[in-house]
Design a protein around this motif. Structure first.
Motif, mmCIF file in Angstrom:
data_model
loop_
_atom_site.group_PDB
_atom_site.id
_atom_site.type_symbol
_atom_site.label_atom_id
_atom_site.label_comp_id
_atom_site.label_asym_id
_atom_site.label_seq_id
_atom_site.Cartn_x
_atom_site.Cartn_y
_atom_site.Cartn_z
ATOM 1 N N UNK A 1 50.643 -32.357 13.984
ATOM 2 C CA UNK A 1 49.996 -33.623 13.689
ATOM 3 C C UNK A 1 49.614 -34.338 14.977
ATOM 4 N N UNK A 2 48.418 -34.919 15.019
ATOM 5 C CA UNK A 2 47.953 -35.663 16.188
ATOM 6 C C UNK A 2 48.300 -37.138 16.008
ATOM 7 N N UNK A 3 49.160 -37.646 16.884
ATOM 8 C CA UNK A 3 49.605 -39.034 16.811
ATOM 9 C C UNK A 3 48.927 -39.902 17.858
ATOM 10 N N UNK A 4 47.916 -39.387 18.561
ATOM 11 C CA UNK A 4 47.347 -40.123 19.688
ATOM 12 C C UNK A 4 46.789 -41.483 19.280
ATOM 13 N N UNK A 5 46.157 -41.591 18.131
ATOM 14 C CA UNK A 5 45.637 -42.894 17.702
ATOM 15 C C UNK A 5 46.768 -43.858 17.370
ATOM 16 N N UNK A 6 47.808 -43.371 16.757
ATOM 17 C CA UNK A 6 48.915 -44.233 16.366
ATOM 18 C C UNK A 6 49.708 -44.708 17.572
ATOM 19 N N UNK A 7 49.762 -43.915 18.643
ATOM 20 C CA UNK A 7 50.505 -44.290 19.839
ATOM 21 C C UNK A 7 49.697 -45.164 20.778
ATOM 22 N N UNK A 8 48.424 -45.346 20.505
ATOM 23 C CA UNK A 8 47.522 -46.022 21.419
ATOM 24 C C UNK A 8 47.921 -47.415 21.834
ATOM 25 N N UNK B 1 53.663 -54.898 20.532
ATOM 26 C CA UNK B 1 53.563 -56.323 20.794
ATOM 27 C C UNK B 1 53.751 -57.077 19.483
ATOM 28 N N UNK B 2 55.005 -57.140 19.000
ATOM 29 C CA UNK B 2 55.283 -57.754 17.702
ATOM 30 C C UNK B 2 56.558 -58.572 17.744
ATOM 31 N N UNK B 3 56.821 -59.274 16.670
ATOM 32 C CA UNK B 3 58.040 -60.063 16.558
ATOM 33 C C UNK B 3 59.269 -59.193 16.367
ATOM 34 N N UNK C 1 66.005 -46.773 16.035
ATOM 35 C CA UNK C 1 64.875 -46.114 16.684
ATOM 36 C C UNK C 1 63.561 -46.665 16.144
ATOM 37 N N UNK C 2 62.510 -46.380 16.887
ATOM 38 C CA UNK C 2 61.151 -46.675 16.435
ATOM 39 C C UNK C 2 60.429 -45.342 16.284
ATOM 40 N N UNK C 3 59.788 -45.157 15.143
ATOM 41 C CA UNK C 3 59.074 -43.917 14.852
ATOM 42 C C UNK C 3 57.598 -44.192 14.691
ATOM 43 N N UNK C 4 56.798 -43.222 15.092
ATOM 44 C CA UNK C 4 55.365 -43.245 14.858
ATOM 45 C C UNK C 4 55.074 -42.051 13.956
ATOM 46 N N UNK D 1 68.224 -46.829 7.808
ATOM 47 C CA UNK D 1 67.686 -47.855 6.909
ATOM 48 C C UNK D 1 66.415 -48.407 7.542
ATOM 49 N N UNK D 2 65.375 -48.528 6.753
ATOM 50 C CA UNK D 2 64.114 -49.080 7.219
ATOM 51 C C UNK D 2 64.299 -50.567 7.517
ATOM 52 N N UNK D 3 63.931 -50.997 8.721
ATOM 53 C CA UNK D 3 64.061 -52.386 9.123
ATOM 54 C C UNK D 3 62.726 -53.112 9.119
ATOM 55 N N UNK D 4 61.675 -52.406 9.531
ATOM 56 C CA UNK D 4 60.338 -52.996 9.555
ATOM 57 C C UNK D 4 59.293 -51.895 9.520
ATOM 58 N N UNK D 5 58.104 -52.263 9.139
ATOM 59 C CA UNK D 5 56.979 -51.334 9.075
ATOM 60 C C UNK D 5 55.736 -52.075 9.551
ATOM 61 N N UNK D 6 55.007 -51.454 10.480
ATOM 62 C CA UNK D 6 53.774 -52.046 10.985
ATOM 63 C C UNK D 6 52.786 -50.915 11.273
ATOM 64 N N UNK D 7 51.760 -50.810 10.462
ATOM 65 C CA UNK D 7 50.766 -49.745 10.657
ATOM 66 C C UNK D 7 51.403 -48.382 10.504
ATOM 67 N N UNK D 8 51.334 -47.586 11.569
ATOM 68 C CA UNK D 8 51.891 -46.234 11.539
ATOM 69 C C UNK D 8 53.236 -46.166 12.246
ATOM 70 N N UNK D 9 53.891 -47.310 12.412
ATOM 71 C CA UNK D 9 55.196 -47.349 13.076
ATOM 72 C C UNK D 9 56.224 -47.981 12.151
ATOM 73 N N UNK D 10 57.443 -47.463 12.265
ATOM 74 C CA UNK D 10 58.555 -48.069 11.543
ATOM 75 C C UNK D 10 59.732 -48.223 12.500
ATOM 76 N N UNK D 11 60.533 -49.227 12.241
ATOM 77 C CA UNK D 11 61.785 -49.413 12.951
ATOM 78 C C UNK D 11 62.911 -49.108 11.992
ATOM 79 N N UNK D 12 63.879 -48.327 12.450
ATOM 80 C CA UNK D 12 64.998 -47.942 11.598
ATOM 81 C C UNK D 12 66.325 -48.251 12.288
ATOM 82 N N UNK D 13 67.338 -48.473 11.467
ATOM 83 C CA UNK D 13 68.707 -48.696 11.937
ATOM 84 C C UNK D 13 69.546 -47.536 11.423
ATOM 85 N N UNK D 14 70.367 -46.943 12.306
ATOM 86 C CA UNK D 14 71.267 -45.883 11.887
ATOM 87 C C UNK D 14 72.320 -46.489 10.976
#
Length: 121
Positions: free
Chosen positions: A2-9, A21-23, A60-63, A90-103
């Motif tokens: 999978x090409x993640x280059x646009x999501x990592x931009x 650049x988020x809260x 962690x933060x995932x793309x 556990x999902x903590x936040x979601x923004x576009x193609x990124x999510x923040x998770x807590x172990x």
């Protein structure tokens, strides 16, 4: 693959940390380490290819591929990567193609995390 280059931009890797650049930056419990680990997020039996772009002892933060949908909070989620293994999160936040998770069941030992990221699996 999978090409993640646009999501990592729009992620900055300055200073050794991946920062959108988020809260959500303010919600972090521990310092995160920038990385680029190939992984799978597993939800409801479906494996979604993703990249761990930063990680700490508590989360962690995932793309991920924009064609996938990982922003379902009511379903169990796992991260699986050779460097850290398979961990429930556990999902903590979601923004576009990124999510923040807590172990959820364990915290990663910071010294072990540094060693695994520098030495590999």
């Amino acid at each position: 693959m999978t090409d993640f280059s646009n999501a990592l931009g729009d992620i900055s890797f300055e200073g050794g940390r991946a920062e959108p650049d988020t809260q959500y930056r303010k919600m972090r419990e521990d310092e995160r380490l920038a990385c680029c680990l190939s992984a799978h997020a597993v939800q409801d039996g479906v494996q979604v290819p993703c990249i761990v772009v930063d990680i700490s002892s508590s989360g962690a933060q995932l793309c991920y591929d924009p064609q996938s949908n990982l922003c379902t909070q009511d379903k169990p989620l796992l991260i699986d990567t050779p460097e850290i293994g398979r961990l429930p999160v556990a999902l903590q936040w979601c923004e576009g193609t990124r999510i923040g998770v807590r172990f959820t069941n364990t915290a990663l030992n910071p010294a072990l995390l540094h060693r695994k990221l520098s030495d590999g699996p």
